[in-house]
Design an enzyme around this catalytic site. Sequence first.
Site, short mmCIF file in Angstrom:
data_model
loop_
_atom_site.label_atom_id
_atom_site.label_comp_id
_atom_site.label_asym_id
_atom_site.label_seq_id
_atom_site.Cartn_x
_atom_site.Cartn_y
_atom_site.Cartn_z
CG ASP A 31 -2.26 0.71 0.92
OD1 ASP A 31 -2.21 1.79 0.28
OD2 ASP A 31 -3.32 0.20 1.29
CB ILE A 32 0.20 4.81 -0.51
CG1 ILE A 32 1.02 5.97 -1.00
CG2 ILE A 32 -0.80 5.21 0.55
CD1 ILE A 32 0.28 6.84 -2.00
CG ASP A 48 2.55 6.74 -5.31
OD1 ASP A 48 1.47 6.34 -5.81
OD2 ASP A 48 2.89 7.94 -5.24
CG PHE A 68 -8.95 -5.31 -3.54
CD1 PHE A 68 -8.66 -6.62 -3.88
CD2 PHE A 68 -10.27 -4.93 -3.44
CE1 PHE A 68 -9.68 -7.54 -4.11
CE2 PHE A 68 -11.29 -5.85 -3.66
CZ PHE A 68 -10.99 -7.15 -3.99
CG ASN A 109 -21.64 -1.33 -7.69
OD1 ASN A 109 -22.47 -0.43 -7.79
ND2 ASN A 109 -20.81 -1.37 -6.65
CE1 TYR A 133 -13.62 3.20 -7.37
CE2 TYR A 133 -16.03 3.17 -7.38
CZ TYR A 133 -14.82 2.56 -7.09
OH TYR A 133 -14.81 1.32 -6.51
CE LYS A 137 -11.84 0.49 -9.02
NZ LYS A 137 -10.64 -0.27 -8.59
C1 15L Z 1 -17.71 0.77 -4.57
O1 15L Z 1 -17.20 0.60 -5.65
C2 15L Z 1 -16.98 1.35 -3.43
O2 15L Z 1 -15.59 1.09 -3.51
C3 15L Z 1 -17.50 0.88 -2.11
O3 15L Z 1 -16.95 1.71 -1.12
C4 15L Z 1 -19.01 0.88 -2.03
O4 15L Z 1 -19.44 2.18 -1.93
C5 15L Z 1 -19.62 0.17 -3.23
O5 15L Z 1 -19.05 0.57 -4.44
C6 15L Z 1 -21.13 0.36 -3.35
O6 15L Z 1 -21.63 0.63 -4.44
O7 15L Z 1 -21.81 0.15 -2.36
#
Ligand code: 15L
Length: 273
Positions: A31-32, A48, A68, A109, A133, A137
């Site tokens: 991790d960082i 990093d 992760f 998701n 975000y 992904k």
């Molecule tokens: C995610 O991708 C987040 O990393 C996690 O913290 C949750 O918020 C999750 O989604 C979610 O949708 O509940």
Amino acid sequence: MKRVLLTGAGGGVGKRLRQMLPAHYSLRLSDIEAPDDLAPNEEFMEADLADIAGVERVVDGVDGIIHFGAYSVEGLWETILNANIVGTYNLFEAARRKDVKRIVFASSNHVVGFYPRDERLTTDVTALPDTLYGVSKTFGEGLAAFYAYKHGLRVLCLRVGNFGDTPLDIRRLSIWLQPDDMVQLIRIGLEHPDLDFEIFYGASDNSRGWWDNARAYRYGYKPSGNSEDHLDAAIDGQAKLAPDPVGDYFQGGPFCSQGFAGDFERMKRRERP
Ligand code: 15L
């Protein structure tokens, strides 16, 4: 026993996986910065993700990677760019250079957050990310496919729903992932002999799930969790939340409504032939 690198070891999911995965793998953590509860028998290497030389050092000598390490919610573009886009590129490229063949990539998701809740999704649907975000992904899934097909890495992308002991609210009843089921998915990614490139939903066997996870089942996934067993916890959590018409319509919930400036009525009417 395989030697496996876990990135993001200091994060919420990472901390839990550190307790569960040593039954299956010899873990190297990264991790960082070092987690504050690091035990003397845990191997930790600081890196990093935005620094490829550091990433090459931590991937050197492992058989597989569970990635992760990321900024795990919506953030400023610069934050997402460095941690999730540059960072994920560096991780895959370092794995290629150091001949690490197996990666489990923690997708989310939120790659498909702008689908309505009444639509059942396979992993073959067009991405509709709900945040920068989620966009990062989506990029990560593309990168994973590229490294699998072009460079022979074997990669499982997990579109993780909500990982934890209980679902946090009503939305999370549909996307909950019990920790033991996560371990099962990770093991398929690192060990299944026929896996080259796949995307699975990271969800348990939730009665009110939104996703068709047939591809995971084909590889032998047998989830044991069902969020209905924790209905009370979800109802309690929901009672603390304000009504959110946009978030409550889409699968991504508050990730969709955060900063939403679109035409909600038009998006609801959107036909997908
Ligand atoms: C995610 O991708 C987040 O990393 C996690 O913290 C949750 O918020 C999750 O989604 C979610 O949708 O509940």
